[in-house]
Design a protein around this motif. Structure first.
Motif, PDB file in Angstrom:
ATOM      1  N   GLU A  68       0.825  -1.200   0.000  1.00  0.00           N
ATOM      2  CA  GLU A  68       0.000   0.000   0.000  1.00  0.00           C
ATOM      3  C   GLU A  68       0.872   1.269   0.000  1.00  0.00           C
ATOM      4  OE1 GLU A  68      -3.072   0.029  -0.494  1.00  0.00           O
ATOM      5  OE2 GLU A  68      -3.456  -2.119  -0.301  1.00  0.00           O
ATOM      6  N   ALA A  69       1.950   1.234   0.781  1.00  0.00           N
ATOM      7  CA  ALA A  69       2.855   2.399   0.834  1.00  0.00           C
ATOM      8  C   ALA A  69       3.520   2.639  -0.507  1.00  0.00           C
ATOM      9  CB  ALA A  69       3.907   2.197   1.927  1.00  0.00           C
ATOM     10  N   GLU A  70       3.918   1.543  -1.202  1.00  0.00           N
ATOM     11  CA  GLU A  70       4.532   1.676  -2.513  1.00  0.00           C
ATOM     12  C   GLU A  70       3.546   2.262  -3.520  1.00  0.00           C
ATOM     13  OE1 GLU A  70       7.754  -2.006  -2.267  1.00  0.00           O
ATOM     14  OE2 GLU A  70       5.808  -2.280  -3.274  1.00  0.00           O
ATOM     15  N   THR A  71       2.268   1.875  -3.382  1.00  0.00           N
ATOM     16  CA  THR A  71       1.250   2.435  -4.276  1.00  0.00           C
ATOM     17  C   THR A  71       1.102   3.935  -4.059  1.00  0.00           C
ATOM     18  OG1 THR A  71       0.073   0.314  -4.271  1.00  0.00           O
ATOM     19  CG2 THR A  71      -1.165   2.277  -4.974  1.00  0.00           C
ATOM     20  N   VAL A  72       1.083   4.317  -2.797  1.00  0.00           N
ATOM     21  CA  VAL A  72       0.971   5.748  -2.490  1.00  0.00           C
ATOM     22  C   VAL A  72       2.176   6.514  -3.039  1.00  0.00           C
ATOM     23  CG1 VAL A  72       0.893   7.440  -0.631  1.00  0.00           C
ATOM     24  CG2 VAL A  72      -0.479   5.357  -0.487  1.00  0.00           C
ATOM     25  N   VAL A  73       3.367   5.955  -2.888  1.00  0.00           N
ATOM     26  CA  VAL A  73       4.575   6.616  -3.408  1.00  0.00           C
ATOM     27  C   VAL A  73       4.485   6.774  -4.919  1.00  0.00           C
ATOM     28  CG1 VAL A  73       7.055   6.364  -3.753  1.00  0.00           C
ATOM     29  CG2 VAL A  73       6.056   5.887  -1.515  1.00  0.00           C
ATOM     30  N   SER A  74       3.977   5.728  -5.591  1.00  0.00           N
ATOM     31  CA  SER A  74       3.827   5.809  -7.045  1.00  0.00           C
ATOM     32  C   SER A  74       2.837   6.888  -7.441  1.00  0.00           C
ATOM     33  CB  SER A  74       3.383   4.442  -7.586  1.00  0.00           C
ATOM     34  OG  SER A  74       3.178   4.512  -8.981  1.00  0.00           O
ATOM     35  N   ASP A  75       1.699   6.934  -6.698  1.00  0.00           N
ATOM     36  CA  ASP A  75       0.713   7.964  -7.000  1.00  0.00           C
ATOM     37  C   ASP A  75       1.279   9.359  -6.801  1.00  0.00           C
ATOM     38  OD1 ASP A  75      -1.041   5.973  -7.601  1.00  0.00           O
ATOM     39  OD2 ASP A  75      -2.109   6.037  -5.672  1.00  0.00           O
ATOM     40  N   LEU A  76       2.012   9.524  -5.715  1.00  0.00           N
ATOM     41  CA  LEU A  76       2.602  10.845  -5.441  1.00  0.00           C
ATOM     42  C   LEU A  76       3.655  11.209  -6.486  1.00  0.00           C
ATOM     43  CD1 LEU A  76       2.955  10.723  -1.548  1.00  0.00           C
ATOM     44  CD2 LEU A  76       1.314  12.046  -2.880  1.00  0.00           C
ATOM     45  N   ASN A  77       4.406  10.233  -6.959  1.00  0.00           N
ATOM     46  CA  ASN A  77       5.402  10.513  -8.009  1.00  0.00           C
ATOM     47  C   ASN A  77       4.723  11.001  -9.281  1.00  0.00           C
ATOM     48  OD1 ASN A  77       7.691   9.937  -6.530  1.00  0.00           O
ATOM     49  ND2 ASN A  77       7.706   7.767  -7.098  1.00  0.00           N
ATOM     50  N   GLN A  78       3.599  10.357  -9.625  1.00  0.00           N
ATOM     51  CA  GLN A  78       2.865  10.807 -10.803  1.00  0.00           C
ATOM     52  C   GLN A  78       2.336  12.233 -10.612  1.00  0.00           C
ATOM     53  OE1 GLN A  78      -0.106   7.989 -12.198  1.00  0.00           O
ATOM     54  NE2 GLN A  78       1.121   6.242 -11.468  1.00  0.00           N
ATOM     55  N   HIS A  79       1.810  12.466  -9.429  1.00  0.00           N
ATOM     56  CA  HIS A  79       1.306  13.812  -9.145  1.00  0.00           C
ATOM     57  C   HIS A  79       2.428  14.837  -9.195  1.00  0.00           C
ATOM     58  CE1 HIS A  79      -1.740  16.570  -7.665  1.00  0.00           C
ATOM     59  NE2 HIS A  79      -0.890  16.977  -6.730  1.00  0.00           N
ATOM     60  N   LEU A  80       3.569  14.429  -8.644  1.00  0.00           N
ATOM     61  CA  LEU A  80       4.723  15.342  -8.656  1.00  0.00           C
ATOM     62  C   LEU A  80       5.205  15.597 -10.080  1.00  0.00           C
ATOM     63  CD1 LEU A  80       6.759  16.940  -6.969  1.00  0.00           C
ATOM     64  CD2 LEU A  80       8.185  14.891  -6.844  1.00  0.00           C
ATOM     65  N   ALA A  81       5.202  14.580 -10.931  1.00  0.00           N
ATOM     66  CA  ALA A  81       5.619  14.762 -12.321  1.00  0.00           C
ATOM     67  C   ALA A  81       4.702  15.742 -13.034  1.00  0.00           C
ATOM     68  CB  ALA A  81       5.635  13.414 -13.036  1.00  0.00           C
ATOM     69  N   LYS A  82       3.367  15.609 -12.764  1.00  0.00           N
ATOM     70  CA  LYS A  82       2.431  16.542 -13.375  1.00  0.00           C
ATOM     71  C   LYS A  82       2.693  17.972 -12.904  1.00  0.00           C
ATOM     72  CE  LYS A  82      -2.475  17.581 -13.833  1.00  0.00           C
ATOM     73  NZ  LYS A  82      -3.862  17.217 -13.451  1.00  0.00           N
ATOM     74  N   MET A  83       2.959  18.112 -11.605  1.00  0.00           N
ATOM     75  CA  MET A  83       3.252  19.445 -11.067  1.00  0.00           C
ATOM     76  C   MET A  83       4.529  20.025 -11.676  1.00  0.00           C
ATOM     77  SD  MET A  83       2.260  18.891  -7.060  1.00  0.00           S
ATOM     78  CE  MET A  83       2.771  20.540  -6.646  1.00  0.00           C
ATOM     79  N   GLN A  84       5.528  19.175 -11.841  1.00  0.00           N
ATOM     80  CA  GLN A  84       6.787  19.655 -12.432  1.00  0.00           C
ATOM     81  C   GLN A  84       6.568  20.103 -13.876  1.00  0.00           C
ATOM     82  OE1 GLN A  84       9.386  16.323 -11.831  1.00  0.00           O
ATOM     83  NE2 GLN A  84      10.030  17.013  -9.774  1.00  0.00           N
TER      84      GLN A  84
END
Length: 554
Positions: A68-84
């Motif tokens: 579950e933690a790895e899934t959250v990290v993946s989701d946040l990475n995608q969100h961060l990429a969009k923000m970047q």
């Protein structure tokens, strides 16, 4: 090792994360906000296991929490990429807007509205104008260097170029040092010479009809650049020529073509032996506006050059190398110069040589107001005495004399006293260096020659400026107003400017020096006290009093 500090390992949250995992396929990262994730610290039980090497008793909940933690990290990475990506796009648009703002600011910059006359005034401070009074500085300039002003000023923009090209004053001063090492090959030498001729042609054309100030240094008698300059001799105003004797002879083509020449500086690159066999040079015979002449290392200039001597008002004759060989006739040369320059006002002459003095005919110069004499090292003092004794200067107002410090004991000022008494003049400025300035009576009780000089009629009531390299305590006491109990006439009552050109000697009474200055300030309108950089007061009390005096009487 990096720890994933998530609260998902707590047993009470396992079911929540299980349900989250089951519904995860329906959750899109685009609909989630990074702030909706609540990251809590690890449970204490997990922290305890991290401090040991023991295996957990229940690994399945931990593995579920890990996924579950790895899934959250993946989701946040995608969100961060969009923000970047959004930040990059915003930054690009911001840079474009900044560029547009800068463009508008450049167009509206006050410099674009600066009048040409203001620009020219600014440019005039950027250009190194030639000062022929300082040949060493002129020799370091290269007016054909296109990376220097005024060339590079016209390379900024079209407007600046038009302003620079339309101002002949910026192109009216040039220095050419052609004494540098020649190119290795004849082909390179020819190429450099052709390029220099083209640049000089542009320079002279841009100066239009403006009067020219030129300094040229060359060992080639017929250099192409010198020939090109001769074609503009009608615009020569201030000219410095450092040439061999053959170079001066080649200038005969400009004879009668110097209507604007005002100042002439002649520097020789040859020895006296070469000058002894040189024919008379007539290039400057006709120069109706020539009033200033400076000669360097040219012996017997009055017999070597045909010049309009009767119209020259300033003349100097220097030998910078300080040699005295074969110069025993320099006094005769100086006297010939003074006798020919009947309208001379300022003269700077050198006395040098050794051996017996040559007889001089007396000369009375009616117009000479300022004279500077220098006796160089290893020269006989008789040369200076002989020259002064042959002169009568009724209009003399300023006297500057320098004797080399190698002369010991210091020479007496008796020849100066005789000159002033004979001339019956009124001296206003006097600068002496290397002379005896002690005013103490001699062994027989007679006044010293320097006191006799200061109390002479020519100085007593007229001298306003005095510059000395050495102030003995006896002189300081004599210059102090009211320094004795017995009333006495004030020495040099009109003195306004006092200058010290030497260092502060150990035997100087610094307190007495400051007291003398204070008394002068109180007695009359004392204009200034100027000291050299070597004159440093070590007595702090005296220095403080002098500083306070500067504050009180600025």
């Amino acid at each position: 090792m990096m720890d994933v500090s998530l609260s998902y390992l707590d047993s009470s949250l396992i079911s929540d994360f299980s349900s989250f995992s089951q519904d995860h396929s329906s959750v899109c990262i685009n609909t989630l906000d990074a702030g909706s994730y609540i990251i809590e610290p690890l449970p204490s039980s997990v922290n305890e296991l991290l401090n040991t090497n023991e295996a957990p008793l229940h690994s399945k909940p931990l593995q579920c929490s890990l996924r579950e933690a790895e899934t959250v990290v993946s989701d946040l990475n995608q969100h961060l990429a969009k923000m970047q990506a959004e930040v990059a796009q915003c930054t690009l648009k911001r840079d474009q807007a900044v560029s547009i703002v800068q463009s508008y600011r450049n167009i509206l910059h006050p410099l674009r509205r600066t009048p040409p006359e203001v620009l020219l005034e600014i440019f005039s401070y950027c250009v190194d104008f030639v000062d022929t009074e300082h040949p060493e500085a002129c020799q370091k300039l290269d007016s054909l260097d296109t990376k220097r002003e005024p060339w590079n000023l016209g390379q900024v923009c079209k407007y600046w170029r038009s302003v620079v090209l339309e101002c002949p004053r910026l192109w009216s001063s040039l220095s050419l040092n052609l004494l540098t090492k020649p190119p290795n090959s004849a082909q390179a030498k020819k190429s450099d010479s052709a390029s220099a001729v083209v640049l000089l042609s542009h320079y002279l054309r841009r100066s239009k009809d403006c009067a020219l100030t030129i300094a040229i240094f060359t060992s080639q008698p017929t250099h192409p650049l010198l020939s090109l300059l001769c074609g503009h001799s009608n615009r020569w105003s201030d000219m410095l020529l450092s040439l061999p004797t053959a170079g001066f002879q080649s200038l005969s083509i400009i004879n009668g073509c110097l209507p604007s020449l005002r100042a002439l500086h002649l520097r020789s690159l040859d020895s006296e032996i070469t000058w002894a066999s040189t024919p008379v040079i007539d290039a400057f015979e006709y120069a109706p506006k020539l009033v200033l002449l400076r000669a360097h290392e040219i012996p017997n200039i009055t017999s070597q050059f045909l010049l309009p001597w009767d119209q020259i008002t300033y003349c100097s004759n220097h030998f910078p190398n300080g040699e005295v060989v074969a110069r025993n006739e320099i006094n005769r040369s100086n006297m010939d110069m003074l006798s020919k320059t009947t309208r001379l006002r300022h003269a700077t002459l050198l006395c040098s040589g050794h051996g017996p003095s040559l007889p001089l005919a007396p000369l009375k110069h009616e117009f000479l107001t300022c004279i500077t004499l220098e006796l160089i090292r290893r020269s006989s003092l008789d040369l200076l005495d002989q020259f002064l004794d042959a002169l009568t200067l009724p209009s003399l107002r300023s006297l500057r004399m320098t004797v080399s410090s190698r002369h010991r004991p210091r020479p007496s000022v008796q020849p100066i006293v005789r000159l002033l008494e004979r001339s019956k003049c009124s001296l206003i400025k006097m600068r002496l260096k290397g002379f005896e300035t002690d005013v103490s009576p001699d062994v027989a009780g007679s006044p010293s020659t320097f006191r006799v000089l200061l109390t002479s009629k020519a100085i007593r009531d007229s001298l306003q400026v005095i510059c000395l390299a050495y102030f003995p305590n006896s002189l300081l006491q004599a210059l102090t107003v009211g320094g004795t109990e017995t009333p006495a006439p004030v020495l040099l009552p009109r003195l306004k400017h006092l200058r010290v050109s030497g260092a502060c000697p150990v035997e100087l009474d610094q307190t007495l020096f400051v007291s003398m200055v204070e008394s002068r300030v109180k007695y009359t309108k004392f204009g200034s006290l100027v000291t050299s950089s070597q004159f440093v007061l070590t007595n702090q009390e005296a220095k403080k009093r002098l500083d306070e005096l500067d504050t009180k009487y600025p």
